[in-house]
Design an enzyme around this catalytic site. Structure first.
Site, short mmCIF file in Angstrom:
data_model
loop_
_atom_site.label_atom_id
_atom_site.label_comp_id
_atom_site.label_asym_id
_atom_site.label_seq_id
_atom_site.Cartn_x
_atom_site.Cartn_y
_atom_site.Cartn_z
CD GLU A 212 -2.73 1.01 2.71
OE1 GLU A 212 -3.65 2.42 2.57
OE2 GLU A 212 -2.03 0.56 3.06
CD GLU B 141 -7.00 2.07 6.45
OE1 GLU B 141 -6.91 1.04 6.83
OE2 GLU B 141 -6.53 2.91 5.50
#
Length: 282
Positions: free
Chosen positions: A143, A237
């Protein structure tokens, strides 16, 4: 048809079963949970997950100064690989397929040594962890974080470069629309460039709230995800706009991230799918 999860990190210290029940109530396909297996074991999740028939899609790793793949301290680098492997074990025990990976500690914004050396350390550590993940039926998702949280991998093209250098099927790239809204000029184009490397997706609006609460246009993003034939899970998220994020979450001072955003996020995205004529969307 996309599959959806919600990162339970934002639920703070509320009992696990309440969060899992909330996901079931609002029609989520999966739960996404935090990777701290020494604090909360798979068994502690198991009963609530079974009760609500809720599988786990992914484990979100937390990268602290003691968990930093590019630390100049070799003991810290080794500890970080061990932590990632522990999260792989945790994922395998829960049936999750993804563990997130970022090579630097969160909020570390300057290199300690030559950045090419740090890149090499990151590739080496990721390669070891990726092989371990592959051997256990799990995939790492690399990420990129924005420039205010990291400095080494900020954009999706950098994640692609690192994944290609690791060159192991146990790792792919991860797209997070919040970070991308800061760093990537063309979010749909970046997602398309990832192609089959795309291993995981985090959805959040430009302000890290639920989709629809900021300025991002999620329709072309969904089109790009569809166009690369992504078969994984899209997880929300979401985090509050606060300097002390953890204090806010642990103190229960962001109630909109509970029922309101859990419900609105999935509804918003499913309405986009419906507008695009994607199958099985009601």
């Amino acid at each position: 048809m996309l599959k959806y999860a919600y990162n339970m990190l934002v639920y703070g210290t509320e009992p696990i079963e309440l969060g899992i029940a909330r996901l079931a109530k609002f029609g989520y396909d999966y739960a996404e949970i935090v990777g701290e297996p020494t604090e909360i074991s798979a068994a502690q999740y198991g009963q609530a997950l079974s009760k609500h028939n809720m599988p786990v899609s992914s484990i979100v790793s937390i990268y602290t100064p003691e968990r930093d793949l590019v630390s100049s301290n070799p003991a810290i680098r080794a500890n970080t690989v061990a932590y990632i492997k522990g999260n792989v074990d945790f994922a395998a025990e829960l049936g999750a397929k993804i563990v997130t990976l970022t090579p630097t500690a969160c909020m570390k914004i300057k290199p300690e040594v030559d950045i090419e050396q740090e890149w090499a350390w990151a590739v080496a550590g990721a390669r070891e962890a990726a092989q371990y993940a592959f051997d256990h039926g799990v995939r790492l998702a690399l990420e990129p974080w924005n420039r205010y949280e990291s400095y080494l991998v900020n954009r999706l093209d950098q994640s692609i470069r690192m994944v290609d250098e690791v060159d192991n099927p146990g790792i792919g790239v991860m797209a997070d629309t919040f970070h991308m809204s800061i760093e990537d000029k063309d979010i749909p184009g970046a997602i398309r460039s990832a192609g089959k490397r795309l291993a995981h997706v985090h959805l959040a609006d430009s302000n890290r709230a639920a989709p629809g609460e900021g300025f991002l246009d999620f329709t072309p993003i969904v089109e790009a995800i569809r166009d690369v034939n992504y078969q994984g899970v899209c997880s929300f998220e979401l985090l509050p706009a606060a300097g002390d994020i953890w204090g806010v979450l642990q103190g229960g001072k962001a109630p909109e991230f509970l029922d309101p955003y859990t419900e609105s996020a999935i509804k918003y995205m499913k309405n986009i799918e419906k507008s695009l004529g994607m199958s099985d969307v009601k």
